[in-house]
Write an enzyme that holds these catalytic residues in place. Structure first.
Site, PDB file in Angstrom:
ATOM      1  N   LYS A   1      37.591  25.460  48.173  1.00  0.00           N
ATOM      2  CA  LYS A   1      36.801  24.912  49.285  1.00  0.00           C
ATOM      3  C   LYS A   1      37.269  23.499  49.639  1.00  0.00           C
ATOM      4  O   LYS A   1      37.277  23.113  50.803  1.00  0.00           O
ATOM      5  CB  LYS A   1      35.308  24.912  48.922  1.00  0.00           C
ATOM      6  CG  LYS A   1      34.686  26.290  48.940  1.00  0.00           C
ATOM      7  CD  LYS A   1      34.344  26.717  50.356  1.00  0.00           C
ATOM      8  CE  LYS A   1      34.271  28.212  50.607  1.00  0.00           C
ATOM      9  NZ  LYS A   1      33.439  28.977  49.722  1.00  0.00           N
TER      10      LYS A   1
ATOM     11  N   LYS B   1      41.969  37.988  49.627  1.00  0.00           N
ATOM     12  CA  LYS B   1      40.865  38.937  49.775  1.00  0.00           C
ATOM     13  C   LYS B   1      40.297  38.922  51.191  1.00  0.00           C
ATOM     14  O   LYS B   1      40.455  37.940  51.916  1.00  0.00           O
ATOM     15  CB  LYS B   1      39.764  38.592  48.775  1.00  0.00           C
ATOM     16  CG  LYS B   1      39.085  37.271  49.037  1.00  0.00           C
ATOM     17  CD  LYS B   1      37.683  37.220  48.435  1.00  0.00           C
ATOM     18  CE  LYS B   1      36.939  36.006  48.936  1.00  0.00           C
ATOM     19  NZ  LYS B   1      35.514  36.014  48.679  1.00  0.00           N
TER      20      LYS B   1
ATOM     21  N   LYS C   1      34.686  36.446  55.026  1.00  0.00           N
ATOM     22  CA  LYS C   1      34.206  36.089  56.360  1.00  0.00           C
ATOM     23  C   LYS C   1      34.777  34.779  56.844  1.00  0.00           C
ATOM     24  O   LYS C   1      34.889  34.554  58.035  1.00  0.00           O
ATOM     25  CB  LYS C   1      32.697  36.120  56.482  1.00  0.00           C
ATOM     26  CG  LYS C   1      31.916  35.743  55.276  1.00  0.00           C
ATOM     27  CD  LYS C   1      30.433  35.974  55.555  1.00  0.00           C
ATOM     28  CE  LYS C   1      29.642  36.056  54.307  1.00  0.00           C
ATOM     29  NZ  LYS C   1      29.072  37.336  54.030  1.00  0.00           N
TER      30      LYS C   1
HETATM   31  P1  AMP Z   1      30.095  36.570  50.202  1.00  0.00           P
HETATM   32  O1  AMP Z   1      30.540  37.310  51.419  1.00  0.00           O
HETATM   33  O2  AMP Z   1      31.141  35.615  49.729  1.00  0.00           O
HETATM   34  O3  AMP Z   1      28.735  35.982  50.338  1.00  0.00           O
HETATM   35  O4  AMP Z   1      30.036  37.651  49.028  1.00  0.00           O
HETATM   36  C1  AMP Z   1      28.961  38.551  48.862  1.00  0.00           C
HETATM   37  C2  AMP Z   1      29.318  39.614  47.864  1.00  0.00           C
HETATM   38  O5  AMP Z   1      30.425  40.404  48.347  1.00  0.00           O
HETATM   39  C3  AMP Z   1      29.759  39.089  46.502  1.00  0.00           C
HETATM   40  O6  AMP Z   1      29.214  39.932  45.522  1.00  0.00           O
HETATM   41  C4  AMP Z   1      31.257  39.216  46.520  1.00  0.00           C
HETATM   42  O7  AMP Z   1      31.796  39.419  45.223  1.00  0.00           O
HETATM   43  C5  AMP Z   1      31.475  40.437  47.398  1.00  0.00           C
HETATM   44  N1  AMP Z   1      32.776  40.331  48.121  1.00  0.00           N
HETATM   45  C6  AMP Z   1      33.077  39.466  49.121  1.00  0.00           C
HETATM   46  N2  AMP Z   1      34.351  39.650  49.551  1.00  0.00           N
HETATM   47  C7  AMP Z   1      34.871  40.659  48.790  1.00  0.00           C
HETATM   48  C8  AMP Z   1      36.141  41.323  48.742  1.00  0.00           C
HETATM   49  N3  AMP Z   1      37.118  41.009  49.580  1.00  0.00           N
HETATM   50  N4  AMP Z   1      36.316  42.294  47.813  1.00  0.00           N
HETATM   51  C9  AMP Z   1      35.318  42.639  46.960  1.00  0.00           C
HETATM   52  N5  AMP Z   1      34.095  42.064  46.959  1.00  0.00           N
HETATM   53  C10 AMP Z   1      33.855  41.086  47.857  1.00  0.00           C
END
Ligand code: AMP
Length: 329
Positions: free
Chosen positions: A111, A194, A197
């Site tokens: 970040k 990965k 968003k």
């Molecule tokens: P976030 O979008 O960062 O708030 O992530 C929310 C949830 O989605 C968390 O449990 C992350 O581990 C999962 N997550 C987000 N991006 C990925 C990805 N590219 N592959 C697998 N899990 C993901």
């Protein structure tokens, strides 16, 4: 019975990575466990301190959650900002979290690179807030993607340290969970890293078919294999990883064989992948639109969820205050 917790930031729409990394596993667990699902609207301020439409985004994410199959009659669904107990536990945990260990976390370093002009204290203490989110319900299982492995290790560390410092075994140490055993990392369409968003490389569950076709056709690949069974480049491996989770096993096998005997045309593979994603998304997308139109239902889910979650969180905070030694004078 396990206590299961999963959360998501409200900074943007849900994408395929969120679904396969976290949501799918949570939905499978909800009937047989004590499950909590929350929208991390405080967390979103670490990257977007002045969101243009916080309320609208929270509503959208809630609708997307429900559309994926989370059942508010079974699981407890709530907004992080509806529970004052979470910031209270966060404050108490901050007293036992060390600056050095927080500065060393990969997500903090990432970040700092991504937003050098906004390295706020909330970013640094992100793992502390995440730990508070999880242990406020004494959760034991957290369905997350591979990207969250280290942050969860921090949660275990804080839970352990709390227990040691206050000579108790109050908090269990939660573990990351995926039904397929290995934690999943869904790649983005840009050839590296990965799907996320903030990365601009995601396919969202609400994306229209024509948007999905355009994104997938533009995905990075390479010039194609020149010898049999050639090792794959990162971008091509990513396309196959996506195909492996989305498409039928036979489709995946068909294109792997074409790759291995050097007859693959990435255009054909992408066309197939796009159609498979469209088919996968279609029923979820329909439900999202339906739920978004029903304000009364969304309001009822959030209100009832907050009440149930507060009961569990209040109990933990009361116990924690007693363990640390706070008493009424
Ligand atoms: P976030 O979008 O960062 O708030 O992530 C929310 C949830 O989605 C968390 O449990 C992350 O581990 C999962 N997550 C987000 N991006 C990925 C990805 N590219 N592959 C697998 N899990 C993901």
């Amino acid at each position: 019975m396990e206590t299961v917790l999963s959360g998501i930031r409200s900074t943007g729409n849900l994408h395929i990575g969120n679904y396969f990394g976290a949501l799918k596993n949570f939905v499978k667990m909800q009937d047989e466990n004590r499950c909590f699902f929350f929208i991390a609207d405080y967390h979103s301020l670490t990257t977007h301190p002045t969101p243009d439409d916080l309320h609208g985004k929270v509503k959208q994410v809630l609708a997307e959650y429900l559309a994926c199959g989370i059942d508010p009659e079974v699981a407890t669904v709530y907004l992080q900002s509806d529970l004052t107990e979470i910031p209270e536990l966060y404050l108490l945990l901050n007293m036992i979290a060390y600056i050095g260990e927080l500065e060393r976390t990969t997500s903090f370093k990432d970040k700092v690179r991504m937003q050098p002009d906004n390295v706020n204290a909330g970013l640094l203490t992100y793992p502390v807030l995440m730990a508070a989110d999880i242990i406020i319900h004494k959760a034991t299982k957290v369905p997350v993607g591979k990207d969250q492995e280290q942050n969860l290790e921090m949660t275990r560390k804080f839970a352990r340290r709390f227990n040691t410092m206050y000579k108790t075994n109050y908090f269990p140490e939660p573990t990351a969970y995926n039904f397929d055993e290995a934690l999943v990392k869904i790649p983005g369409l840009d050839g590296t890293g990965k799907m996320g968003k903030s990365e601009g490389n995601a396919i969202y569950l609400v994306d229209e078919p024509k948007v999905i076709r355009k994104k997938v056709m533009k995905a990075v690949s390479d010039i194609g294999p020149t010898q049999e069974n050639q090792e794959m480049s990162e971008p091509v491996k990513n396309l196959f990883t996506l195909m492996n989770v989305i498409s039928e096993a036979d489709t995946f096998k068909f294109f792997i064989e074409k790759y291995n005997n050097c007859t693959i045309r990435y255009g054909d593979m992408k066309k197939q992948l796009a159609e498979d994603i469209i088919n996968f998304n279609a029923p979820i997308r329909e439900r999202i639109i339906e739920i978004m139109a029903d304000d009364a239902y969304l309001g009822k889910v959030a209100k009832e969820g907050a009440e149930k979650a507060r009961e569990s969180a209040r109990k933990t905070i009361n116990d924690v205050r007693e363990i640390i030694g706070f008493k009424q004078l």
